[in-house]
Design an enzyme around this catalytic site. Sequence first.
Site, PDB file in Angstrom:
ATOM      1  N   PHE A  43      -0.447  -8.751   4.833  1.00 54.91           N
ATOM      2  CA  PHE A  43       0.609  -7.895   4.267  1.00 54.91           C
ATOM      3  C   PHE A  43       1.515  -8.625   3.296  1.00 54.91           C
ATOM      4  CE2 PHE A  43       0.319  -3.567   5.944  1.00 54.91           C
ATOM      5  CZ  PHE A  43      -0.856  -3.743   6.637  1.00 54.91           C
ATOM      6  N   ALA A  83       0.615  -8.484  -3.235  1.00 56.10           N
ATOM      7  CA  ALA A  83       1.489  -7.818  -4.205  1.00 56.10           C
ATOM      8  C   ALA A  83       0.713  -6.768  -4.982  1.00 56.10           C
ATOM      9  CB  ALA A  83       2.064  -8.850  -5.155  1.00 56.10           C
ATOM     10  N   CYS A 113       2.075   6.780   6.985  1.00 58.09           N
ATOM     11  CA  CYS A 113       2.765   6.075   8.076  1.00 58.09           C
ATOM     12  C   CYS A 113       3.930   5.228   7.569  1.00 58.09           C
ATOM     13  CB  CYS A 113       1.764   5.221   8.839  1.00 58.09           C
ATOM     14  SG  CYS A 113       0.446   6.212   9.539  1.00 58.09           S
ATOM     15  N   LYS A 139       6.847   7.075   5.646  1.00 56.12           N
ATOM     16  CA  LYS A 139       7.538   8.043   6.507  1.00 56.12           C
ATOM     17  C   LYS A 139       8.279   7.319   7.645  1.00 56.12           C
ATOM     18  CE  LYS A 139       4.534  10.053   9.780  1.00 56.12           C
ATOM     19  NZ  LYS A 139       4.964   9.884  11.137  1.00 56.12           N
TER      20      LYS A 139
HETATM   21  C1  UGA Z   1      -0.121   1.508   9.272  1.00 53.54           C
HETATM   22  C2  UGA Z   1      -0.046   0.296  10.191  1.00 53.54           C
HETATM   23  O1  UGA Z   1      -0.646  -0.834   9.549  1.00 53.54           O
HETATM   24  C3  UGA Z   1      -0.747   0.574  11.526  1.00 53.54           C
HETATM   25  O2  UGA Z   1      -0.583  -0.528  12.398  1.00 53.54           O
HETATM   26  C4  UGA Z   1      -0.125   1.845  12.153  1.00 53.54           C
HETATM   27  O3  UGA Z   1      -0.737   2.186  13.379  1.00 53.54           O
HETATM   28  C5  UGA Z   1      -0.280   2.997  11.191  1.00 53.54           C
HETATM   29  O4  UGA Z   1       0.392   2.661   9.953  1.00 53.54           O
HETATM   30  C6  UGA Z   1       0.354   4.219  11.823  1.00 53.54           C
HETATM   31  O5  UGA Z   1       1.579   4.238  11.988  1.00 53.54           O
HETATM   32  O6  UGA Z   1      -0.366   5.122  12.242  1.00 53.54           O
HETATM   33  P1  UGA Z   1      -1.998   2.525   7.649  1.00 53.54           P
HETATM   34  O7  UGA Z   1      -0.988   3.547   7.235  1.00 53.54           O
HETATM   35  O8  UGA Z   1      -3.378   2.959   7.975  1.00 53.54           O
HETATM   36  O9  UGA Z   1      -1.493   1.706   8.938  1.00 53.54           O
HETATM   37  O10 UGA Z   1      -2.105   1.515   6.423  1.00 53.54           O
HETATM   38  P2  UGA Z   1      -1.852  -0.042   6.188  1.00 53.54           P
HETATM   39  O11 UGA Z   1      -3.097  -0.789   6.361  1.00 53.54           O
HETATM   40  O12 UGA Z   1      -0.662  -0.493   6.955  1.00 53.54           O
HETATM   41  O13 UGA Z   1      -1.492  -0.028   4.626  1.00 53.54           O
HETATM   42  C7  UGA Z   1      -0.331   0.684   4.164  1.00 53.54           C
HETATM   43  C8  UGA Z   1      -0.153   0.524   2.682  1.00 53.54           C
HETATM   44  O14 UGA Z   1       0.277  -0.774   2.354  1.00 53.54           O
HETATM   45  C9  UGA Z   1      -1.389   0.784   1.823  1.00 53.54           C
HETATM   46  O15 UGA Z   1      -1.003   1.594   0.730  1.00 53.54           O
HETATM   47  C10 UGA Z   1      -1.793  -0.586   1.347  1.00 53.54           C
HETATM   48  O16 UGA Z   1      -2.440  -0.549   0.092  1.00 53.54           O
HETATM   49  C11 UGA Z   1      -0.450  -1.282   1.248  1.00 53.54           C
HETATM   50  N1  UGA Z   1      -0.493  -2.759   1.377  1.00 53.54           N
HETATM   51  C12 UGA Z   1      -0.972  -3.324   2.524  1.00 53.54           C
HETATM   52  C13 UGA Z   1      -0.002  -3.538   0.353  1.00 53.54           C
HETATM   53  O17 UGA Z   1       0.458  -3.047  -0.693  1.00 53.54           O
HETATM   54  N2  UGA Z   1      -0.028  -4.903   0.502  1.00 53.54           N
HETATM   55  C14 UGA Z   1      -0.496  -5.490   1.629  1.00 53.54           C
HETATM   56  O18 UGA Z   1      -0.469  -6.737   1.691  1.00 53.54           O
HETATM   57  C15 UGA Z   1      -0.994  -4.679   2.659  1.00 53.54           C
END
Ligand code: UGA
Length: 450
Positions: A268, A271, A279, A282
């Site tokens: 995470f 950039a 998720c 919100k």
């Molecule tokens: C997120 C959490 O990671 C889960 O642990 C949680 O259970 C879930 O929400 C939920 O509340 O149900 P998710 O929404 O599937 O999961 O997506 P993520 O993998 O967290 O990614 C979220 C966003 O961050 C994406 O748009 C991704 O492109 C972005 N991101 C992620 C970045 O811009 N940089 C990063 O380093 C990682």
Amino acid sequence: MRICVIGCGYVGLVTGACLAEAGHEVICNDIDGARIAALQAGRVPIYEPHLNSVLESARGAGQLTFTSDAGEAIRAGDAIFICVGTPPKESGEADLSAIDNVARQIAIEARSSKLVVEKSTVPAHTGLQLKRALTAYQRTGDFTFRVASNPEFLREGTAVEDFFHPDRIVVGVDDPMSTEQLREIYRPILERKFHCPIHTPACPPGAAAQFLVTTINSAELIKHASNSFLALKISYANMLSDLCERLGGNIDEVTRAMGMDPRIGPQFLKAGLGFGGFCLPKDIQAFIHVAESAGVDFSMLKETDRVNKQRVDCFLEKTRKALWVLKDKKIALFGLAFKANTDDIRFSPAIDVLGRLLAEGAQICASDPEAIERARPLFPTVNFQRDPYEAVHGADALLIVTEWPEFRQLDWERVAHLMARQLVIDGRNLLDPRTMKQFGFEYHSFGRPE
Ligand code: UGA
């Protein structure tokens, strides 16, 4: 154990299917009759890797059924998992009306004592309110409702794997019987006694999941706190990336070294266009609201959100700088989903970019491995192409807005030949700047030297 799942969105479906696959008898219900009919006919309404095969196998074994009759589902379950949506209101506060409705249904339809488990993401104190609602709506006092909070940490795109191989299972309870019932439900996962749909012939050795017993309030807080922290980490990396651009650093080098510190961790810190989906955006809003209601100034979360919202502006600025005028430019857009391995376009930065480009008069040809059918009805003037090579044909620029690995693996020499102008603006830092230069592209990304 007999388990009832109310709400067949992505969390409910994954939870129901995986618990059934782990050996429980699961009955799922949803207010949307068409969705239940589709599921009964074996059609899966969302794209989630491995979900199809788990649903098929659990249904085939007779462990999983779907019904549009909430009463039937409620009466069948010893434990009831509430997996309904808690969408944001205008103010950012979570809308808990679906939870309230389910509480009323449970109280009215149940004929025996139940463990009622909150799986939906809810603000602190919802468990308390849920318990009050169940008692208030109950018609006879012949049986009791126990309430527990069991937040999910499933990521879209890897949800089935996350379910079977979690880092931790958090159960917020206020009585030992609920703890034991939940331990029983998760025993196959904790003892790794299930048929794993991900790994054949066997799962790689790894640490067993932690079963964490907390109070209900803590469990509710853990969920919001985790998602908000992930959002904060991403916004932090994005600000660092801006700083790298100004000062001549390389964000990849900076975050790589930072991530080697186990106190920080490598994930995470990518950039780019920032976080989207249903998720993180919100939950951060809901958590800001929770803090405000409690009289706590958690303004760093507001800043996290503000930084994230600026990412699309920042990306469009890069695009304008490279292309000058956007009107009538032929732009290929790689990505629609909010991240890779999902067809979900809710709060997707890619969709924001698409809308803004159209508003400026650009001609868009968009490609995405899974999300085209979700986006098509929203954008009638966009040309959608499943084949990325078709999408770049004659384009003045290619914009990468979702981090699908498929895009990384393209034949970039071929892409260069197909494009009218060899210009790539990478909003997810998916590609290597040096390699792209070797293919003859003018290449821009976030926080890396050009
Ligand atoms: C997120 C959490 O990671 C889960 O642990 C949680 O259970 C879930 O929400 C939920 O509340 O149900 P998710 O929404 O599937 O999961 O997506 P993520 O993998 O967290 O990614 C979220 C966003 O961050 C994406 O748009 C991704 O492109 C972005 N991101 C992620 C970045 O811009 N940089 C990063 O380093 C990682």
